[in-house]
Design an enzyme around this catalytic site. Sequence first.
Site, short mmCIF file in Angstrom:
data_model
loop_
_atom_site.label_atom_id
_atom_site.label_comp_id
_atom_site.label_asym_id
_atom_site.label_seq_id
_atom_site.Cartn_x
_atom_site.Cartn_y
_atom_site.Cartn_z
N VAL A 1 -5.74 0.82 5.60
CA VAL A 1 -4.44 1.10 6.21
C VAL A 1 -3.88 2.34 5.53
O VAL A 1 -4.24 2.61 4.38
CB VAL A 1 -3.46 -0.08 6.03
CG1 VAL A 1 -3.91 -1.27 6.84
CG2 VAL A 1 -3.25 -0.45 4.58
N GLU B 1 -5.59 8.13 8.09
CA GLU B 1 -5.35 9.03 6.96
C GLU B 1 -3.85 9.38 6.94
O GLU B 1 -3.35 10.16 7.76
CB GLU B 1 -6.21 10.30 7.00
CG GLU B 1 -7.66 10.06 6.65
CD GLU B 1 -7.84 9.53 5.22
OE1 GLU B 1 -7.16 10.00 4.30
OE2 GLU B 1 -8.66 8.62 5.04
N SER B 2 -3.16 8.81 5.93
CA SER B 2 -1.70 8.87 5.92
C SER B 2 -1.12 10.29 6.04
O SER B 2 -0.18 10.52 6.80
CB SER B 2 -1.15 8.17 4.67
OG SER B 2 -1.66 8.76 3.50
N CYS C 1 0.83 -1.22 0.00
CA CYS C 1 0.00 0.00 0.00
C CYS C 1 0.87 1.26 0.00
O CYS C 1 1.64 1.49 0.94
CB CYS C 1 -0.92 0.00 1.23
SG CYS C 1 -1.78 1.56 1.46
N1 LIG Z 1 -6.84 8.25 2.24
C1 LIG Z 1 -6.28 7.08 2.85
C2 LIG Z 1 -6.25 5.97 1.84
C3 LIG Z 1 -5.75 4.63 2.38
C4 LIG Z 1 -6.09 3.47 1.44
O1 LIG Z 1 -6.88 3.63 0.51
N2 LIG Z 1 -5.50 2.31 1.73
C5 LIG Z 1 -5.89 1.14 0.96
C6 LIG Z 1 -4.69 0.24 0.63
S1 LIG Z 1 -3.53 1.00 -0.44
C7 LIG Z 1 -6.82 0.27 1.78
O2 LIG Z 1 -6.60 0.08 2.96
N3 LIG Z 1 -7.83 -0.29 1.13
C8 LIG Z 1 -8.71 -1.21 1.75
C9 LIG Z 1 -10.14 -0.96 1.38
O3 LIG Z 1 -10.43 0.11 0.79
O4 LIG Z 1 -10.96 -1.81 1.69
C10 LIG Z 1 -4.89 7.43 3.41
O5 LIG Z 1 -4.25 8.39 2.92
O6 LIG Z 1 -4.45 6.80 4.39
#
Ligand SMILES: N[C@@H](CCC(=O)N[C@@H](CS)C(=O)NCC(=O)O)C(=O)O
Length: 206
Positions: A57, A69-70, A17
């Site tokens: 994550v 939120e990263s 990720c």
């Molecule tokens: N806006 C979030 C996006 C995080 C994100 O989309 N992570 C993805 C993996 S790259 C995730 O956990 N996806 C699981 C899902 O949507 O079910 C951030 O910046 O932390």
Amino acid sequence: MHNRAMPDIKLYSYGGCPFARRTRMTLAEKDIDYELIEIDLRNRPANFKEISPYGKVPVLFHNGNRLYESAIINEYLDEVYPEPPLMPDDPLQKAQTRIWMNYCDTQFSNASWQFMQAGDNEEKLAAARATLRECFLFIEHEGMRQLSDGPYWLGDTFSMLDIQFATFFSRYMSEPGASEIPTECTRLKTWLNLMAGHDSFLKSAA
Ligand SMILES: N[C@@H](CCC(=O)N[C@@H](CS)C(=O)NCC(=O)O)C(=O)O
């Protein structure tokens, strides 16, 4: 081996990720020890929603307090662990940094997602490649060249903006058939080469 108490930090992460890698990169940049909990997103624990309200994550716990939120996690870490600083002090530069961090998470992220979802559909692939080309040119001319002479996004000093984009470019460029960066994007290409050898980028790899 560090002769210091380990901070109370737990990071829920997933190797592939790019958002989670940003937080791993921020922690590496600041040389902060932490507990890494790998979440297999294809086979996530039943209670994952209790850990992560959006089911995503990264999620970071600091002294029992939950953050997600990263970009927000990373700015928090930068304030709590100020060395080396990753956000500029100057209000205008800070706002510009956030504008481009946001560009990464909206325009660039959407364009690369469009590419990854296109599968074998030639028409969709061509459309996604065209959008990505526009992004690369926009990053080169409206972003990097306006902000500084390099080599980092903000000049001589490595910043959050380098972290924000490095993991996204890396994720996109690892995709089979990812398009080349246009030749005229010299500033972007120099920066990509620099990032490829950057310590925290290498340490944060899955
Ligand atoms: N806006 C979030 C996006 C995080 C994100 O989309 N992570 C993805 C993996 S790259 C995730 O956990 N996806 C699981 C899902 O949507 O079910 C951030 O910046 O932390």
